[in-house]
Scaffold this motif. Structure first.
Motif, PDB file in Angstrom:
ATOM      1  N   GLY A 181       0.823  -1.207   0.000  1.00  0.00           N
ATOM      2  CA  GLY A 181       0.000   0.000   0.000  1.00  0.00           C
ATOM      3  C   GLY A 181       0.855   1.254   0.000  1.00  0.00           C
ATOM      4  O   GLY A 181       0.585   2.201  -0.727  1.00  0.00           O
ATOM      5  N   LEU A 221       2.755   5.225  -6.874  1.00  0.00           N
ATOM      6  CA  LEU A 221       2.668   4.936  -8.311  1.00  0.00           C
ATOM      7  C   LEU A 221       1.682   5.867  -9.004  1.00  0.00           C
ATOM      8  O   LEU A 221       0.744   6.349  -8.386  1.00  0.00           O
ATOM      9  CB  LEU A 221       2.228   3.480  -8.512  1.00  0.00           C
ATOM     10  N   PRO A 222       1.896   6.110 -10.293  1.00  0.00           N
ATOM     11  CA  PRO A 222       0.946   6.972 -11.019  1.00  0.00           C
ATOM     12  C   PRO A 222      -0.429   6.316 -11.119  1.00  0.00           C
ATOM     13  O   PRO A 222      -0.561   5.102 -10.969  1.00  0.00           O
ATOM     14  CB  PRO A 222       1.589   7.119 -12.403  1.00  0.00           C
ATOM     15  N   ALA A 223      -1.452   7.160 -11.391  1.00  0.00           N
ATOM     16  CA  ALA A 223      -2.817   6.652 -11.520  1.00  0.00           C
ATOM     17  C   ALA A 223      -2.961   5.906 -12.835  1.00  0.00           C
ATOM     18  O   ALA A 223      -2.136   6.047 -13.730  1.00  0.00           O
ATOM     19  CB  ALA A 223      -3.807   7.810 -11.456  1.00  0.00           C
ATOM     20  N   GLY A 224      -4.009   5.094 -12.926  1.00  0.00           N
ATOM     21  CA  GLY A 224      -4.339   4.453 -14.191  1.00  0.00           C
ATOM     22  C   GLY A 224      -3.664   3.117 -14.418  1.00  0.00           C
ATOM     23  O   GLY A 224      -3.805   2.524 -15.485  1.00  0.00           O
ATOM     24  N   LEU A 225      -2.899   2.629 -13.429  1.00  0.00           N
ATOM     25  CA  LEU A 225      -2.272   1.317 -13.588  1.00  0.00           C
ATOM     26  C   LEU A 225      -3.235   0.233 -13.150  1.00  0.00           C
ATOM     27  O   LEU A 225      -3.992   0.416 -12.214  1.00  0.00           O
ATOM     28  CB  LEU A 225      -1.003   1.226 -12.730  1.00  0.00           C
ATOM     29  N   LEU A 237      -5.675   3.160  -3.255  1.00  0.00           N
ATOM     30  CA  LEU A 237      -4.394   3.019  -3.939  1.00  0.00           C
ATOM     31  C   LEU A 237      -4.516   3.179  -5.446  1.00  0.00           C
ATOM     32  O   LEU A 237      -3.683   2.688  -6.192  1.00  0.00           O
ATOM     33  CB  LEU A 237      -3.794   1.646  -3.605  1.00  0.00           C
ATOM     34  N   ASN A 238      -5.592   3.869  -5.904  1.00  0.00           N
ATOM     35  CA  ASN A 238      -5.738   3.995  -7.354  1.00  0.00           C
ATOM     36  C   ASN A 238      -4.848   5.092  -7.942  1.00  0.00           C
ATOM     37  O   ASN A 238      -4.826   5.319  -9.132  1.00  0.00           O
ATOM     38  CB  ASN A 238      -7.205   4.219  -7.752  1.00  0.00           C
ATOM     39  N   GLY A 239      -4.138   5.804  -7.055  1.00  0.00           N
ATOM     40  CA  GLY A 239      -3.144   6.756  -7.539  1.00  0.00           C
ATOM     41  C   GLY A 239      -3.696   8.082  -8.031  1.00  0.00           C
ATOM     42  O   GLY A 239      -2.938   8.930  -8.482  1.00  0.00           O
ATOM     43  N   ARG A 240      -5.020   8.277  -7.940  1.00  0.00           N
ATOM     44  CA  ARG A 240      -5.583   9.562  -8.394  1.00  0.00           C
ATOM     45  C   ARG A 240      -5.122  10.674  -7.465  1.00  0.00           C
ATOM     46  O   ARG A 240      -5.361  10.629  -6.269  1.00  0.00           O
ATOM     47  CB  ARG A 240      -7.108   9.498  -8.390  1.00  0.00           C
ATOM     48  N   ALA A 268       2.351   1.488  -3.500  1.00  0.00           N
ATOM     49  CA  ALA A 268       1.340   1.747  -4.527  1.00  0.00           C
ATOM     50  C   ALA A 268       0.861   3.195  -4.461  1.00  0.00           C
ATOM     51  O   ALA A 268       0.489   3.780  -5.472  1.00  0.00           O
ATOM     52  CB  ALA A 268       0.161   0.789  -4.354  1.00  0.00           C
ATOM     53  N   PHE A 269       0.905   3.757  -3.246  1.00  0.00           N
ATOM     54  CA  PHE A 269       0.472   5.145  -3.079  1.00  0.00           C
ATOM     55  C   PHE A 269       1.300   6.093  -3.942  1.00  0.00           C
ATOM     56  O   PHE A 269       0.819   7.129  -4.385  1.00  0.00           O
ATOM     57  CB  PHE A 269       0.594   5.542  -1.603  1.00  0.00           C
ATOM     58  N   GLN A 294       0.689  -2.643 -11.039  1.00  0.00           N
ATOM     59  CA  GLN A 294       1.167  -2.143  -9.757  1.00  0.00           C
ATOM     60  C   GLN A 294       2.021  -3.205  -9.086  1.00  0.00           C
ATOM     61  O   GLN A 294       3.129  -2.949  -8.622  1.00  0.00           O
ATOM     62  CB  GLN A 294      -0.014  -1.804  -8.836  1.00  0.00           C
TER      63      GLN A 294
END
Lengths: 207, 567
Positions: free
Chosen positions: A96, A102-106, B291-294, A99-100, A111
């Motif tokens: 977690g 990492l860029p969005a949309g993966l 954790l969707n990174g938005r 992953a926080f 991830q």
């Protein structure tokens, strides 16, 4: 990618914290800024990051790859930070926490692949589901750096990142951090009160 | 070892002195609900009280306003407190909030509600401000604002009082997190402030807000004095209905009241369970998004509204107080005049003689209940720290629930049973019973406000004393107490204001023999002269204010030449 500080000087109200500082940090290299505690080292990093407390202000120019950072919002600067405390989020596990960043949309699988690869490269295989509280000091420090780098920053700031580690752990952590930064090929600004933290023994004094 | 085993008595005494009577009170309230009330000659089992309750024409409306105002006020207060914290934290306005919370919280609920009525009623100050220039009214319009049948004004009153309380809980929770650097890291990873709050801070903060929120929920569902002042009347809220039945000249209605009290207790448990369930559901639903990174939040454009909400809360509280002050010195204040045409102080001087006794009873009960509570809380905390130091299992986390118990149960659901019990023991209407029932509500707040400062005391200061071969008691009195004097006095001031504000416990346990400034104010609010109500309400405001002033002044005088004691 270069970080360029041009006569940067921080004030609190009318009080000047240090003399104007000018520095050029080449990609993959680490500039060390030294000074006794309370001289405004962390405040300098806050200025570069854009997180100065209310009441503080600064003069001078901060350029990153030719972008003038002065008026860019913190979250758009692409400047990572590493503190002496790991500041891993206790409500998330290792996965977690990483992953926080990492860029969005993966997709979840993407991830997972990235995080597992990153952990393995740092000698922490199989750590993704570990609770933060079960990690040793050295493991926390490494995960903390991996997290900062996963966000793909264009520069990274290091706020006495080794000062809380044991003596024997410190040197291995130093080479780990320096190696990562060279591989990422980004400029790094390190503030410390320990001369041994400087990778090449050179430093700039803040006063 | 003997010292620590004697300390063991403190949690034991505290728990038996409070838990046992509450449980007995609940049982003694439940018995009449099932047809057993020996004073009225009913000794058999019967479902008649419950049948009468459920067939009562007022019940559906009462349930509606109770649920709307109770659940509405609690959830809105939580949402507002978190929204204000998320949007204002880290800015200059945060300091303003920090300074304004203590005075905001010292304003008693009843006095504030009365001021709020004087503000929003059709002949209130707001209407006067726009009349006749904008509204065209030369007589107060025939509107229902305060005491509306949907309990909106009651809900608003509670939101205005509970948001600052939950904000204070947010403050003390934030002190235990590294907020500044968490926000820094989050932003350096590209996240907007609001996202950092929802993803990093609130998940860590919420476990510390859970109990205070549930206390707010139980309070809002069961409040009686506020519902009398600004709640709906036909039908009133369930708690008011129960209180009326308990005081009905027809003694058979006590059993219907008891049935209502059991219903309110079950309703409160149900809503507490719902709140806990909602927490789990939100946690589950959020886990995937966490954790969707938005990085961006859709609410970013609204981020500026947080400080406006807070300013509104402050403004309403101040103007409510102000309108009370004006009414207390008004002689003639005709509608639609914005200010009275004639000012006098005779309302104060005429009523002063009648207020001295209730004020005295209030102060005496508050001082006694606070002093004993403080000794018990300090004893419990000492015991906890001693056990912790000796690496023995400590029960502090669970004992917190026990301490909070009186705040999670509707007062009216166990006070009637306690009244029955006290009559049986011939203790009703005694000072002993009055002080004890005040302690039941004072002690949790003293514990809540003192615990964190007390736990973070550096025990090495005391060890210095012990190495000088001082006795443990002398070390405690000469070193620990003076160092902790500020948080101790602050917790006493909080306890003092809680005691002053008690309405229902004073009435039920005092059996009509004790009139405090609060019971007098609430009973006057039902339909007295506004000028007299204002004088009483302001007198109710002054007492807790004096308490807080003393809590600030005494440490300042004691340590005026000691820089390290200033923070």
């Amino acid at each position: 990618m270069t970080l360029f500080l041009d006569s940067v000087q921080v004030r609190f109200g009318a009080t000047i914290l240090f003399k104007p500082l000018t520095l050029t940090v080449a990609p993959g290299s680490i500039a060390t800024v030294m000074g006794p505690s309370g001289c405004g080292k962390s405040t300098l990093l806050a200025a570069v990051c854009g997180t100065l407390d209310p009441g503080f202000s600064y003069t001078g120019t901060i350029l990153l790859n030719g972008r003038k950072l002065n008026d860019i919002a913190v979250e758009n600067r692409k400047v990572g930070i590493l503190f002496q405390d790991d500041l891993l989020f206790p409500h998330l596990d290792v996965f977690g926490n990483m992953a926080f960043a990492l860029p969005a949309g993966l997709r979840r699988s993407e991830q997972q692949a990235r995080i597992i690869a990153s952990l393995e490269s740092a000698g922490l295989p199989g750590f993704e589901n570990r609770d933060i509280a079960t990690l040793s000091g050295g493991q926390k420090a490494r995960v903390s750096l991996l997290r900062a780098l996963l966000a793909e920053p264009e520069a990274i700031l290091l706020d006495e990142p080794f000062s809380k580690l044991d003596e024997d752990l410190r040197s291995s952590m130093r080479s780990f951090v320096f190696d990562r930064i060279q591989r990422m090929h980004i400029p790094a600004l390190l503030v410390t009160h320990d001369k041994a933290d400087s990778p090449d023994g050179t430093f700039t004094e803040l006063n | 070892m003997s010292g620590s085993s004697r300390l063991n008595l403190f949690p034991l005494v505290t728990q038996t002195a409070f838990l046992l009577p509450i449980l007995v009170g609940l049982i003694f309230t439940a018995a009449p609900a099932l047809g057993y009330l020996s004073v009225a000659g009913h000794r058999g089992f019967s479902l008649d009280p419950l049948r009468t309750l459920f067939a009562h024409p007022s019940l559906p409306g009462a349930l509606r306003s109770t649920i709307l105002s109770g659940a509405g006020a609690a959830s809105a207060s939580l949402a507002l407190a978190l929204w204000i914290a998320a949007t204002v934290h880290g800015t200059r306005a945060w300091r303003v909030i920090e300074f304004s919370l203590a005075p905001l919280l010292s304003l008693p609920h009843a006095a504030f509600a009365i001021g709020f009525v004087f503000l929003i009623s059709p002949s209130g100050w707001l209407m006067r401000a726009v009349s006749p220039s904008l509204s065209g009214f030369t007589y107060p319009p025939d509107w229902i604002t305060a005491g509306d049948p949907w309990a909106i004004s009651l809900t608003l009153t509670m939101i205005l009082k509970e948001t600052p309380f939950l904000l204070l809980m947010v403050f003390s929770g934030l002190n235990r997190l590294d907020v500044k650097r968490t926000v820094w890291i989050g932003r350096s990873l590209g996240y907007h402030r609001l996202r950092i709050w929802t993803r990093l801070l609130i998940p860590q903060l919420y476990p510390m807000l859970r109990l205070p929120l549930l206390a707010v929920l139980a309070y809002s569902l069961s409040v009686v004095d506020l519902a009398y002042i600004i709640g709906p009347s036909l039908p009133p809220t369930l708690s008011v209905l129960i209180d009326r039945w308990f005081n009905d000249p027809d003694i058979a209605y006590r059993m219907v009241g008891a049935a209502g009290a059991v219903l309110l207790f079950v309703l409160t448990l149900l809503f507490i369970a719902l709140a806990l369930l909602a927490e789990q559901l939100i946690k589950k639903a959020a886990a995937g998004r966490l954790l969707n990174g938005r990085r961006k939040s859709p609410f970013e454009p609204l981020a500026g509204t947080g400080s406006w909400y807070m300013m509104l809360v402050l403004l309403i509280n101040t103007t409510s107080l102000l309108v009370l002050m004006i009414w207390s010195i008004a002689r003639v204040w005709r509608f639609p005049d914005f200010l009275p045409s004639l000012l006098v102080i005779s309302t104060w001087t005429d009523n002063w003689g009648r207020m001295i006794e209730p004020l005295g009873v209030s102060v005496a009960a508050a001082l006694a209940s606070c002093a004993i509570s403080c000794v018990l809380v300090v004893g419990c905390l000492e015991n906890e720290l001693t056990l912790e130091y000796a690496k023995q299992p400590s029960i502090d986390r669970r004992s917190l629930w026990i301490v909070f118990m009186p705040l999670l149960i509707p007062q009216i659901s166990f006070l009637f049973g306690i009244q029955v019990l006290l009559v049986f023991l011939h203790l009703d209407g005694t000072w002993l019973a009055l002080i004890w029932i005040h302690m039941v509500f004072v002690l949790p707040y003293v514990f809540l406000t003192l615990a964190s400062a007390y736990r973070s005391y550096d025990r090495r200061y005391s060890q210095v004393g012990l190495t000088l071969s001082w006795s443990p008691l002398k070390t405690f009195a000469r070193i620990k107490l003076p160092i902790l004097i500020k948080p101790i006095l602050f917790s006493l001031a909080v306890g003092f204001s809680v005691s002053i504000a008690q309405y229902l416990p004073t009435l039920y346990v005092g059996n009509g023999r004790f009139a405090t400034i609060t019971t007098e104010t609430v009973s006057l609010a039902a339909g007295s002269d506004r000028r007299i109500i204002a004088v009483y309400a302001l007198s109710q405001v002054i007492l807790p204010l004096l308490g807080y002033a003393a809590a600030i002044a005494i440490p300042f005088m004691m340590h005026r030449n000691r820089q390290m004691m200033r923070n």
